[in-house]
Design a protein around this motif. Sequence first.
Motif, PDB file in Angstrom:
ATOM      1  N   LEU A 124       0.856  -1.167   0.000  1.00 38.41           N
ATOM      2  CA  LEU A 124       0.000   0.000   0.000  1.00 38.41           C
ATOM      3  C   LEU A 124       0.905   1.234   0.000  1.00 38.41           C
ATOM      4  N   SER A 125       0.304   2.398  -0.189  1.00 41.26           N
ATOM      5  CA  SER A 125       1.073   3.638  -0.066  1.00 41.26           C
ATOM      6  C   SER A 125       0.134   4.747   0.417  1.00 41.26           C
ATOM      7  N   GLY A 126       0.549   5.983   0.258  1.00 36.38           N
ATOM      8  CA  GLY A 126      -0.270   7.093   0.711  1.00 36.38           C
ATOM      9  C   GLY A 126       0.454   8.410   0.578  1.00 36.38           C
ATOM     10  N   PHE A 127      -0.283   9.484   0.843  1.00 38.36           N
ATOM     11  CA  PHE A 127       0.231  10.836   0.652  1.00 38.36           C
ATOM     12  C   PHE A 127       0.065  11.634   1.933  1.00 38.36           C
ATOM     13  N   GLU A 128       1.124  12.330   2.313  1.00 42.82           N
ATOM     14  CA  GLU A 128       1.106  13.164   3.511  1.00 42.82           C
ATOM     15  C   GLU A 128       0.027  14.237   3.355  1.00 42.82           C
ATOM     16  N   CYS A 129      -0.863  14.319   4.367  1.00 40.95           N
ATOM     17  CA  CYS A 129      -2.022  15.214   4.221  1.00 40.95           C
ATOM     18  C   CYS A 129      -2.302  16.001   5.492  1.00 40.95           C
ATOM     19  N   SER A 130      -1.276  16.280   6.301  1.00 41.25           N
ATOM     20  CA  SER A 130      -1.485  17.043   7.535  1.00 41.25           C
ATOM     21  C   SER A 130      -2.067  18.420   7.225  1.00 41.25           C
ATOM     22  N   ASN A 131      -2.974  18.875   8.107  1.00 43.85           N
ATOM     23  CA  ASN A 131      -3.593  20.196   7.896  1.00 43.85           C
ATOM     24  C   ASN A 131      -3.821  20.895   9.237  1.00 43.85           C
ATOM     25  N   PHE A 132      -2.809  20.859  10.099  1.00 39.00           N
ATOM     26  CA  PHE A 132      -2.908  21.443  11.436  1.00 39.00           C
ATOM     27  C   PHE A 132      -2.635  22.945  11.436  1.00 39.00           C
ATOM     28  N   LEU A 133      -3.082  23.594  12.495  1.00 40.57           N
ATOM     29  CA  LEU A 133      -2.583  24.930  12.827  1.00 40.57           C
ATOM     30  C   LEU A 133      -1.264  24.722  13.543  1.00 40.57           C
ATOM     31  N   TRP A 134      -0.200  25.307  13.009  1.00 42.62           N
ATOM     32  CA  TRP A 134       1.160  24.984  13.426  1.00 42.62           C
ATOM     33  C   TRP A 134       1.694  26.065  14.359  1.00 42.62           C
ATOM     34  N   GLY A 135       2.194  25.652  15.530  1.00 44.54           N
ATOM     35  CA  GLY A 135       2.619  26.594  16.549  1.00 44.54           C
ATOM     36  C   GLY A 135       3.775  27.477  16.148  1.00 44.54           C
ATOM     37  N   GLU A 136       4.646  27.000  15.253  1.00 43.93           N
ATOM     38  CA  GLU A 136       5.793  27.802  14.843  1.00 43.93           C
ATOM     39  C   GLU A 136       5.402  28.894  13.855  1.00 43.93           C
ATOM     40  N   ARG A 137       4.173  28.811  13.334  1.00 47.52           N
ATOM     41  CA  ARG A 137       3.643  29.848  12.442  1.00 47.52           C
ATOM     42  C   ARG A 137       2.230  30.150  12.915  1.00 47.52           C
ATOM     43  N   PRO A 138       2.091  30.896  14.021  1.00 46.25           N
ATOM     44  CA  PRO A 138       0.784  31.093  14.671  1.00 46.25           C
ATOM     45  C   PRO A 138      -0.284  31.573  13.692  1.00 46.25           C
ATOM     46  N   GLY A 139      -1.434  30.910  13.763  1.00 42.33           N
ATOM     47  CA  GLY A 139      -2.561  31.288  12.934  1.00 42.33           C
ATOM     48  C   GLY A 139      -2.506  30.774  11.516  1.00 42.33           C
TER      49      GLY A 139
ATOM     50  N   ILE B 222      -7.907   2.139  -4.814  1.00 44.74           N
ATOM     51  CA  ILE B 222      -8.919   2.465  -3.816  1.00 44.74           C
ATOM     52  C   ILE B 222      -8.250   3.185  -2.641  1.00 44.74           C
ATOM     53  N   PRO B 223      -8.989   4.105  -2.014  1.00 45.12           N
ATOM     54  CA  PRO B 223      -8.411   4.878  -0.920  1.00 45.12           C
ATOM     55  C   PRO B 223      -8.705   4.286   0.452  1.00 45.12           C
ATOM     56  N   ILE B 224      -7.825   4.599   1.382  1.00 42.89           N
ATOM     57  CA  ILE B 224      -8.148   4.572   2.802  1.00 42.89           C
ATOM     58  C   ILE B 224      -8.321   6.041   3.166  1.00 42.89           C
ATOM     59  N   TRP B 225      -9.561   6.474   3.332  1.00 45.25           N
ATOM     60  CA  TRP B 225      -9.832   7.891   3.547  1.00 45.25           C
ATOM     61  C   TRP B 225      -9.433   8.299   4.958  1.00 45.25           C
ATOM     62  N   ASP B 226      -8.525   9.232   5.052  1.00 44.89           N
ATOM     63  CA  ASP B 226      -8.022   9.754   6.320  1.00 44.89           C
ATOM     64  C   ASP B 226      -8.813  11.016   6.636  1.00 44.89           C
ATOM     65  N   LEU B 227      -9.681  10.957   7.657  1.00 43.64           N
ATOM     66  CA  LEU B 227     -10.660  12.014   7.876  1.00 43.64           C
ATOM     67  C   LEU B 227     -10.208  13.100   8.842  1.00 43.64           C
ATOM     68  N   PHE B 228      -9.160  12.843   9.603  1.00 41.18           N
ATOM     69  CA  PHE B 228      -8.677  13.838  10.579  1.00 41.18           C
ATOM     70  C   PHE B 228      -7.185  13.613  10.729  1.00 41.18           C
ATOM     71  N   HIS B 229      -6.408  14.362   9.955  1.00 42.87           N
ATOM     72  CA  HIS B 229      -4.948  14.226   9.993  1.00 42.87           C
ATOM     73  C   HIS B 229      -4.375  15.460  10.688  1.00 42.87           C
ATOM     74  N   TYR B 230      -4.572  15.518  11.984  1.00 43.45           N
ATOM     75  CA  TYR B 230      -4.033  16.554  12.871  1.00 43.45           C
ATOM     76  C   TYR B 230      -4.736  17.904  12.768  1.00 43.45           C
ATOM     77  N   GLY B 231      -5.788  18.034  11.971  1.00 42.84           N
ATOM     78  CA  GLY B 231      -6.437  19.327  11.827  1.00 42.84           C
ATOM     79  C   GLY B 231      -7.936  19.244  12.052  1.00 42.84           C
ATOM     80  N   TYR B 232      -8.499  20.281  12.667  1.00 43.88           N
ATOM     81  CA  TYR B 232      -9.937  20.351  12.905  1.00 43.88           C
ATOM     82  C   TYR B 232     -10.378  21.794  12.678  1.00 43.88           C
TER      83      TYR B 232
END
Length: 418
Positions: free
Chosen positions: A13-28, A93-103
């Motif tokens: 299997l494989s996958g793609f990095e999809c993080s979408n967090f608010l990052w502390g080193e770049r506030p906001g 086919i995907p494994i859908w990642d629904l929450f990758h560090y971001g809300y």
Amino acid sequence: MAKHPGIFPTFFLSGFECSNFLWGERPGVRRNLIAETRHDRHAAEDYRILAELGIAVSREGIPWPLADRAGGGQYDFSMVDPFIEAMNASKIIPIWDLFHYGYPDDLDPYDDAFASRFAAYCRAAAEYVVPKVRGPHFFTPINEITFFSFCAGEWGWAAPYRCSRDDRMRLRLALCRAAIAGVKAIREVDPDARMVHIDPLVRVVAPRDRPDQIEAARHETEVDTFLAWDVIYGREHPELGGAPEILDIVGANNYSFGQMEYREHGPHKPLDPGDDRIAPLCDMLQTVWERYRRPMIIGETSGMRDGRADWLHDVMCESLAAVRRGMDLQGICLFPAVDMPDWHTGEWLHNGICDLAEENGDLKRVPDGKYVDELRRWQKELNRVTRLDEDPFSDPVELQDVVDAAQRLDMQPDKDWC
């Protein structure tokens, strides 16, 4: 008819990095790794690469903060349409990642409303993607609950930027509650949907000169590492509604920095190669297997730079040793498919199947030849396809070939690995 049919159409299997967090080193500032790696622009090419490598399953993100900006049950999932089109064209086919560090910005994960809002989003996401993608359908409700609880609850790297052990523990339980609610919501849409719960495979040892930290290191290895899976399984905090069928498939991530020396404050120190305290990966997988007896995958694994091929070789040897011991290992996810930047420095990590090279303002995909050659070698060893055929779903993957190879090669655990 397969003697030992697999859950997935391919073992790799494989996958793609999809993080979408608010990052502390770049506030906001909200990071969007799908955009930073140009996966959003290169989806068709990225999935063609996987198809040509004989990989029919990919972890793919749906960014909750972008899909649920308006709140009130108003969603916009149109950003995943190019990925769906590309996957369908390449028969992946995907494994859908629904929450990758971001809300969403207006939510607080410590609030009681968080779980119900997440469940509503999961239900809506499933309603959107299930009719558009050939099944079986796979989801990861919340990626790496344990790691994210450290990252955002104790280290303050990402929102909600908390910095205490108590905050970390509370965040983990809140995320477990949400994940369980999310599974139930998805299965209201597709009762047969499969869940892959991803978390790091971790082992922590005390510093040689700090016997007073042996118990703390042991607790983190034997208790902390497993608490999120335990809650989802229903072993701990059963009032949250966990159960074995909700845990479903265990995705254990394996990286070199997963074996560490304990540090009382801040992230632990990864053990250096050759450290005699390193444990065989096979033994660590067996701990997971004996605890849950659920199907497993290695949810993420990759080496770095020139070590990628050697890393894959060692992971395969250890994985086949695990199969030889009778563990139900369903697949290995080579993650990421394309390179990703270090979150802190922005430098490319060179850990993907493909590196990314700057070219005319874009990021060209450059496969790592040695890594690909090693993958090809193992595909042939295990009698796996090296390129997807017209219908990768026509027959289930024959895992008996993997079992037979593990026996034929007589794979044994080895602590002296990369």
